[in-house]
Write an enzyme that holds these catalytic residues in place. Structure first.
Site, mmCIF file in Angstrom:
data_model
loop_
_atom_site.group_PDB
_atom_site.id
_atom_site.type_symbol
_atom_site.label_atom_id
_atom_site.label_comp_id
_atom_site.label_asym_id
_atom_site.label_seq_id
_atom_site.Cartn_x
_atom_site.Cartn_y
_atom_site.Cartn_z
ATOM 1 N N GLY B 30 0.788 -1.227 0.000
ATOM 2 C CA GLY B 30 0.000 0.000 0.000
ATOM 3 C C GLY B 30 0.819 1.276 0.000
ATOM 4 O O GLY B 30 0.281 2.359 -0.210
ATOM 5 N N CYS B 239 -28.221 -9.250 -15.974
ATOM 6 C CA CYS B 239 -27.654 -9.007 -17.299
ATOM 7 C C CYS B 239 -28.638 -9.538 -18.336
ATOM 8 O O CYS B 239 -29.089 -10.682 -18.249
ATOM 9 C CB CYS B 239 -26.310 -9.711 -17.446
ATOM 10 S SG CYS B 239 -25.682 -9.672 -19.143
ATOM 11 N N CYS B 242 -26.712 -12.587 -20.420
ATOM 12 C CA CYS B 242 -26.350 -13.884 -19.833
ATOM 13 C C CYS B 242 -27.131 -14.182 -18.555
ATOM 14 O O CYS B 242 -26.991 -15.252 -17.979
ATOM 15 C CB CYS B 242 -24.857 -13.952 -19.548
ATOM 16 S SG CYS B 242 -24.350 -12.991 -18.106
ATOM 17 N N CYS B 264 -23.576 -7.132 -18.604
ATOM 18 C CA CYS B 264 -22.330 -7.266 -17.847
ATOM 19 C C CYS B 264 -21.272 -6.306 -18.389
ATOM 20 O O CYS B 264 -21.092 -6.186 -19.600
ATOM 21 C CB CYS B 264 -21.765 -8.678 -17.987
ATOM 22 S SG CYS B 264 -22.703 -9.931 -17.125
ATOM 23 N N CYS B 270 -19.277 -12.493 -19.421
ATOM 24 C CA CYS B 270 -20.607 -12.573 -20.026
ATOM 25 C C CYS B 270 -20.591 -13.560 -21.202
ATOM 26 O O CYS B 270 -21.455 -14.425 -21.317
ATOM 27 C CB CYS B 270 -21.022 -11.185 -20.505
ATOM 28 S SG CYS B 270 -22.743 -11.034 -20.984
#
Lengths: 256, 279, 366
Positions: B30, B239, B242, B264, B270
């Protein structure tokens, strides 16, 4: 009782110009000390040097930490200096706009120091912030208003709440009432006197106004040209000033 | 492959400098490591940090996937993939599971990543405190002292004004309990995927000349309050291609009347689901 | 049935073809040669070399042609090429005292040793559009040959100890900004490197602001000189210095009033500007900004944008600025979607509150 702050031979120069010169004093827990003098007498420089915001040209400042250890401010790392400023000290500036975050709400201003200390409960932060607003006589329903919507006196009271919320042991105040109307000043001084008593704070306050010293401080230091010319119990200094400069200051207050 | 240039464009000394900085970044999760960011043949702000990291990572056997907004076919993703195909000649793919290095802008793939994969993020502004504190010297000090009260002031203020934390992307995280870090402008929907990820996550900010890392299996915590916990976006839709109901959805305007459909954002995810359904 | 947009690859290919076509224009018009650009657009070439940080007239001309005259794009092209070049050494410090001067003016003394030399300048043209093509004139003969080297105007003040001394001997080895990231606080050598690569327009605006009350520095143009300077290197394996060529430079030394402070006596102070090729506007702007950025060192109150190190140095580079401003063209669908759903939530909350308030008002009024 052992002192909280010990200042010895403290000087700060701006290049060739003297800020403050060879100042020594002790401050005890629960004591409020006033530093009086005209503008340019070095009182604000002394305050900032004692609070480690300016670097001392010579002399020393020692602080007696909560855990009992003595800290030499000269040897303090930036990290320790900031930790002290966050956890054990407070600083109230003359212009509240310098001490507040103007772009966030009053509540966030009060809660900031608590969050810096790790408090992570929103409801609790709100509760404490409301309590403090009430304590400094600001309507708690204004908790979400920005400080810019407040009058000068309210802003100063908000700054006091923001500083005292973490119950610091030592507070430095630089002319906290100087920019305000007389009636507003009286209210803030009254508030400060009450809070200092309730919380058992130690404080160093700079003022050009002897009346402020009489109202708040047991002990007073008089400065002229960067040096302390007289120091003692406030009543004594006001009733029986020894140094000609103090005499002049006192008489000018009495005649106006 | 263009032979006038070194493999993967950058010279080997520059790659060594980058790898050293990356090792430092992995060692201090970080922490923003300053590095000698080079001028790349791509404008600043378009992924110059990401492509420098990818260039330093790629070997001849790597398989590279590049996505922008979750999709492999957005122009900037195509352009970066073309760049590496040209200067490194590495194999490229659109399949998440086939890739060894995935460079991304603004998304983490829906398909769970593995230990043998590296995700490289393009980062426009690595400093999570920047909008609150413009001075770099000061923000570096705040990180050094882990002094993050300021960030909480912002979150407090959001709740006070809107009733909840109103940061929807680039949502700040605390990495390994120490450094406040920008996850790059991914939607906060993706934040949970950062926590204890098996894959190494590397972040490059070319213009700002900083890189940082989240090593595998590192604790990554999205900032919040005890009584206002972190929450991700949810949709009332699935979605429409899909039928996925657990993926991040793009809203698409399909006609002049403003009709919308939701699909998606991760095109590979997808496409794979639809292929499975068809089979 | 909606089909997710495909064809990014093809779109890019077509776009490149269109770009090539637009750049070339009408095929009946001959293409610009690099010599034409180098010779007839020499100031444009100089700017691309300065901000592209690479002294190569041919490559700069090529970049200008490829960028269809867009200077910032040409600078970017040159930078992207420069980054791939191997660095085989650093030159000795350039000695501008030994400059073979083509132009040299001072705003501080009426006459100076070596004289005021106008040289080729637009300063005293009358800015009338020349509808005829530029007359091909005979070479201009100098009334008298210019001396090989001219003393610096500021040295005259130095002799009287009226201007601050800068001792090159104590100068620390400068960091290389093209190899190391800019860090704050940045020393003067680093700041000057940054300004030398900085965008001319940005520096001009910053410099101008200091003349209009945002950090007054009371400047005088002590000396501006332009000419050729030899470039020397000292290869380690040889152990002695060799000359590898000469380059054109423009140097500006500003003289600024200073009343003393921070332990320093009242004296004139210096602001410095230097750029490759002819670039007087840039060199002067740089000198003003350099002096303004010295406010902390000289104990001057700091309040104006041009005095703020981070503000000036972080925003001076046109390649960085242009890239980041224009990256907004890239898709932000995902973030926009996140903002959209947030805004819908907020707006629903707002509407709900308004309805609640209405109900309360009706209840209390009934």
């Amino acid at each position: 009782m052992s002192a909280l702050l010990q200042v010895r031979g403290l000087s700060h120069n701006y290049g060739q110009r003297i800020g403050c010169q060879d100042v020594s004093f002790d401050l005890h827990p629960g004591e409020l000390l006033c530093i009086v003098g005209e503008s340019g007498s070095g009182k604000s420089t002394l305050l900032k040097t004692a609070a480690a915001q300016l670097t001392a040209s010579s002399g020393s400042v020692r602080y007696h930490q909560r855990d009992g250890a003595w800290l030499d401010l000269d040897e303090l790392s930036e990290a320790d200096r900031r930790r002290l400023a966050r956890e054990e000290w407070g600083f109230v500036t003359q212009n509240p706009r310098d001490g507040l975050r103007l772009n966030v709400s009053a509540g966030a201003n009060v809660a900031e120091r608590l969050m810096a200390l790790g408090m992570r409960n929103y409801g609790q932060l709100r509760e404490i912030a409301r309590g403090w607003l009430e304590r400094v006589e600001i309507d708690p329903s204004r908790i979400d208003d920005p400080p810019t919507a407040f009058s000068g006196g309210m802003q100063q009271r908000l700054q006091i709440a923001r500083t005292l919320v973490t119950q610091p042991r030592l507070v430095f105040m630089d002319e906290p009432t100087a920019g305000l109307d007389v009636s507003v000043q009286a209210r803030i001084l009254d508030l400060l006197r009450r809070l200092v008593n309730e919380l058992g704070l130690a404080a160093v306050m700079v003022t050009h106004d002897l009346a402020v010293a009489r109202l708040l401080a047991a002990r007073t230091m008089v400065m002229q040209g960067g040096r302390v010319v007289e120091t003692g119990l406030t009543d004594q200094i006001l009733d029986d000033p020894q140094h000609p400069y103090t005499q002049l200051l006192v008489s000018s207050v009495l005649t106006t | 492959m263009t032979s006038n240039y070194n493999f993967a464009f950058l010279d080997e000394n520059t790659k060594r400098m980058l790898r050293r900085a990356l090792l430092k970044a992995v060692a201090i999760p970080g922490y923003q490591v300053p590095f000698g960011s080079r001028e790349m043949p791509l404008p600043y702000g378009w992924g110059t940090g990401g492509i420098q990291l990818t260039a330093a990572l790629l070997g001849p056997d790597d398989v590279l996937k590049v996505i922008d907004q979750g999709a492999d076919d957005t122009t900037n993703a195509v352009n970066i993939r073309r760049f590496f195909a040209r200067v490194a000649g590495v194999a490229t793919t659109e399949r998440t599971i086939e890739a060894s290095v995935i460079q991304t802008r603004h998304r983490i793939p829906e398909t769970p990543l593995r230990e043998d994969q590296i995700l490289v993020f393009q980062v426009p502004e690595p400093e999570p405190l920047r909008t609150l504190e413009p001075r770099e010297a000061e923000t570096r000090t705040l990180h050094a002292l882990a002094d993050y009260g300021l960030m909480h002031v912002k979150l407090y203020e959001d709740i006070a004004q809107y009733g909840h934390i109103a940061t929807s992307y680039d949502y700040p995280v605390l990495v390994d309990g120490r450094f406040l870090t920008s996850p790059s402008p991914i939607p906060k929907f993706d934040n949970p995927k950062l926590d204890h990820s098996p894959a190494l996550m590397l972040f490059g900010a070319g213009r700002e000349k900083r890189l940082y890392a989240i090593p595998p299996y590192t604790r990554v915590e999205s900032l919040a309050f005890e009584d206002h916990p972190f929450e991700i976006q949810r949709w009332e839709h699935q979605c429409e291609l899909c039928g996925a109901d657990e993926s991040y959805l793009d809203e698409v305007v399909v006609d002049d009347l403003g009709s919308r459909m939701f699909v998606c954002s991760d095109t590979d995810y997808c496409g794979q689901r639809r292929a499975e359904q068809a089979a | 049935m909606y089909v997710a947009v495909k064809g990014g690859e093809q779109a890019i290919t077509r776009s490149l073809q269109l770009l090539a076509e637009a750049r070339r224009g009408d095929l009946a018009t001959p293409e610009l040669t690099l010599d034409q650009i180098r010779q007839q657009l020499r100031l444009g070439v100089a700017r691309v070399m300065q901000e592209g940080s690479l002294y190569d007239e041919e490559l700069a001309a090529m970049a200008i042609r490829q960028a269809a005259g867009d200077m910032l794009e040409a600078i970017f092209l040159l930078r992207a090429y420069r980054t791939t070049l191997r660095r085989f050494g650093y030159t000795q410090p350039l000695d501008t005292n030994a400059m073979r001067v083509h132009r040299r003016v001072s705003g501080t003394f009426k006459d100076v040793p070596g004289g005021q030399v106008l040289g080729p300048t637009y300063d005293y043209t009358q800015r009338l559009l020349e509808f005829e093509s530029a007359a091909t004139s005979e070479p201009v003969e100098a009334a008298e040959p210019l001396p090989d080297a001219m003393p610096r105007v500021l040295d005259l003040l130095d002799a009287e100890a009226l201007i601050e001394r800068i001792d090159a001997g104590t100068d620390p080895e400068p960091a290389d900004l093209t190899r190391e990231p800019l860090m704050f606080p940045a020393d003067r050598a680093t700041r000057l490197q940054n300004l030398a690569r900085g965008d001319e327009g940005f520096l001009l605006g910053m410099a101008y602001s200091t003349q209009r009350g945002y950090a007054e520095t009371h400047p005088f143009a002590g000396e501006i000189r332009m000419g050729e300077v030899d470039v020397l290197i000292c290869p380690e394996e040889l152990g002695f210095t060799i000359e590898i060529g000469s380059i054109t430079l423009t140097e500006c030394q500003m003289i600024n009033q200073f009343h003393g402070g921070n332990g320093l006596p009242p004296q004139f102070t210096r602001g410095y500007g230097l750029c490759m090729g002819e670039g007087e506007r840039k060199a002067m702007s740089m000198a003003l900004v350099d002096r303004t950025l010295r406010c902390d060192e000289l104990g001057e109150p700091s309040y104006a944008p041009a005095q703020n190190h981070e503000f000036v140095l972080s925003h001076s580079d046109s390649v960085e600025a242009s890239g980041f401003v224009q990256h907004l063209k890239l898709p932000h669908y995902v973030d926009f979607q996140a903002e959209l759903s947030l805004l819908r939530t907020l707006s629903a909350q707002h509407a709900q509150r308004a309805r609640d308030e209405e109900v309360t008002t009706q209840e209390t009024s009934s």
